[in-house]
Design a protein around this motif. Structure first.
Motif, mmCIF file in Angstrom:
data_model
loop_
_atom_site.group_PDB
_atom_site.id
_atom_site.type_symbol
_atom_site.label_atom_id
_atom_site.label_comp_id
_atom_site.label_asym_id
_atom_site.label_seq_id
_atom_site.Cartn_x
_atom_site.Cartn_y
_atom_site.Cartn_z
ATOM 1 N N PRO A 215 0.619 -1.357 0.511
ATOM 2 C CA PRO A 215 -0.162 -0.044 0.169
ATOM 3 C C PRO A 215 0.873 1.447 -0.042
ATOM 4 O O PRO A 215 2.193 0.865 -0.138
ATOM 5 N N SER A 216 0.036 2.048 -0.742
ATOM 6 C CA SER A 216 1.107 3.450 -0.586
ATOM 7 C C SER A 216 1.209 3.920 0.718
ATOM 8 O O SER A 216 2.612 4.678 0.541
ATOM 9 N N GLU A 217 0.739 3.789 2.196
ATOM 10 C CA GLU A 217 0.709 4.064 3.302
ATOM 11 C C GLU A 217 0.597 2.818 3.847
ATOM 12 O O GLU A 217 -0.059 1.722 3.731
ATOM 13 N N PRO A 218 1.826 2.063 5.184
ATOM 14 C CA PRO A 218 1.810 1.419 6.351
ATOM 15 C C PRO A 218 0.660 1.291 7.165
ATOM 16 O O PRO A 218 0.396 2.419 7.304
ATOM 17 N N THR A 219 0.310 0.155 7.464
ATOM 18 C CA THR A 219 -1.471 -0.357 7.835
ATOM 19 C C THR A 219 -0.774 -1.355 8.344
ATOM 20 O O THR A 219 -0.230 -1.904 7.964
ATOM 21 N N GLY A 220 -2.361 -1.470 9.765
ATOM 22 C CA GLY A 220 -2.340 -2.413 10.362
ATOM 23 C C GLY A 220 -2.211 -2.188 11.873
ATOM 24 O O GLY A 220 -1.302 -0.802 12.003
ATOM 25 N N GLU A 221 -2.469 -2.622 12.523
ATOM 26 C CA GLU A 221 -2.925 -2.501 14.171
ATOM 27 C C GLU A 221 -1.997 -2.713 15.208
ATOM 28 O O GLU A 221 -1.629 -2.190 16.054
ATOM 29 N N ASP B 40 1.645 -7.077 11.245
ATOM 30 C CA ASP B 40 0.902 -6.192 9.573
ATOM 31 C C ASP B 40 1.943 -5.004 9.399
ATOM 32 O O ASP B 40 1.568 -5.102 8.235
ATOM 33 N N TYR B 41 1.877 -4.010 10.455
ATOM 34 C CA TYR B 41 2.682 -2.732 10.065
ATOM 35 C C TYR B 41 3.668 -2.920 9.073
ATOM 36 O O TYR B 41 3.393 -2.769 7.841
ATOM 37 N N SER C 40 3.276 -4.190 5.719
ATOM 38 C CA SER C 40 3.314 -3.402 4.797
ATOM 39 C C SER C 40 3.922 -2.673 4.521
ATOM 40 O O SER C 40 4.099 -1.672 3.481
ATOM 41 N N ALA D 179 1.437 -1.712 16.718
ATOM 42 C CA ALA D 179 2.217 -1.159 16.000
ATOM 43 C C ALA D 179 2.830 0.527 15.822
ATOM 44 O O ALA D 179 2.841 1.273 15.215
ATOM 45 N N ARG D 180 2.099 1.322 17.227
ATOM 46 C CA ARG D 180 2.166 2.572 17.702
ATOM 47 C C ARG D 180 3.965 3.028 17.622
ATOM 48 O O ARG D 180 3.771 4.368 17.366
#
Length: 363
Positions: free
Chosen positions: A112-118, A122-123, A126, A154-155
């Motif tokens: 994806p264009s920006e990393p995602t995931g909680e 996953d983050y 991505s 992921a923070r």
């Protein structure tokens, strides 16, 4: 730090230290004359002008550009395969030369264009794809935290993980970066040189009445589960540095390829080696290499889980502690605020809390 700032502002301050020395796990020691860090690598870096001015005033001003290497195994099932040293964070320019590049390239093209995931896994997947995640991150994270990355938040990933496209090989991008030639102890001692310090004194919430009688305000920098007399309420991850002295033929001699070399492979139990001589530039016919063993019963790192439970509990403990005092209570620093922060952020905390005290009590 807050004690020095408040002393300079005209307040009567007393710092109470649980141990017999100041400086916590930032302290350096010597082994056979070699400066080393028994509690892990500490490189000062900041882009905060106020923080930079403060540390410069206390002798922290020797430039140092910190570069980290990672030893990876492209064929992890082959025990005889030689490890490969690559930059950390991973550099796309280096990865293009590896046999796994076609797979990595396909994965990067599908991100994806920006990393995602909680959660952390996953983050990061991505951000860099599964192949690089497995190579650089997966096993290191499992060793470091003692749990799968899917359980971690992921923070803190954006501060700790990056895939580089620009060729910048320094770990940090901050405007100022220093490492003192003799270790940080002299800087710490300079900061506290005008402050009253009581060593070997543990203070907890049980002392609230006495502290409220003797002082107008209290700043807590201790871990709150300790301070509240409820050990184990918060989850922490600790390390144990196993340090060994090595003789050297030349004064500049070292053993490992870098000050910090990450070892994500499960072939070794430790997560990285730290050889402080790379950073100090000390000229001495010997060196000390420390292996960072995770899982020690110490409070080095807060465990930021995906559900945020530990952070919420820390906030609850802060509120309960404050209720026990009849004077204002402030919380600052990595331990008391249960945050995964750098040294400059801890100093910025000290500046902020000192400013609050001055605003609350100054004329």
């Amino acid at each position: 730090m807050a004690g020095r700032l408040l002393t300079d502002a005209g307040f009567a301050v007393e710092v109470m230290e649980k141990t017999g020395v100041v400086g916590g796990h930032s302290r350096a020691e010597t082994m056979n004359g070699v400066v080393y860090e028994p509690n892990g690598a500490h490189i000062f870096h900041t882009s905060n002008a106020a923080v930079n001015k403060f540390v410069n005033a206390h002798g922290l001003n020797r430039p140092y550009d910190h570069k980290v290497l990672t030893e990876v195994f492209l064929s992890p099932d082959d025990d005889d395969h030689e490890g490969l040293l690559l930059s950390w964070p991973p550099q796309v320019a280096e990865l293009r030369d590896l046999p796994i590049w076609p797979t990595v390239e396909r994965e990067l093209a599908s991100l994806p264009s920006e990393p995602t995931g909680e959660n952390f896994e996953d983050y990061v997947v991505s951000m860099m794809g599964r192949t690089l995640y497995d190579l650089f991150i997966r096993d290191y994270t499992a060793k470091q935290w003692g749990r799968p990355a899917t359980e971690l938040s992921a923070r803190f990933a954006p501060k700790r993980v990056e895939l580089r496209h620009d060729g910048h090989r320094g770990l940090f991008r901050d405007r100022w970066q220093y490492f003192p030639a003799n270790g940080i102890n002299e800087v710490i001692e300079s900061v506290l040189s005008t402050v009253a310090i009581t060593l070997n004194t543990e203070v907890t919430v049980d002392d609230a009445d006495r502290l409220g009688q003797d002082y107008d305000a209290v700043i807590v920098t201790a871990a709150l589960d300790d301070f509240a007399r409820c050990p184990g309420e918060l989850e922490w991850r600790g390390i144990e540095m196993v340090s060994h002295y090595h003789p050297a033929d030349e004064p500049s001699g070292v053993v490992t390829p870098a000050y910090v070399t990450n070892r994500p492979s499960t072939r070794v139990a430790y997560t990285r080696t730290v050889e402080t001589k790379h950073a100090t530039g000390q000229q001495i016919t010997g060196t000390v290499v420390s292996e960072e063993m995770p899982g020690a019963p110490r409070r080095h790192y807060p465990v930021l889980t995906a559900d945020g439970a530990n952070e919420r509990r820390n906030t609850e403990l802060a509120e309960k502690i404050a209720e026990q005092f009849n004077v204002p209570v402030y919380f600052a620093g990595r331990l008391a605020t249960y945050r995964y922060i750098n040294q400059d952020e801890a100093i910025a905390d000290a500046i902020a809390v000192a400013d609050r005290v001055v605003a609350d009590f100054g004329e």
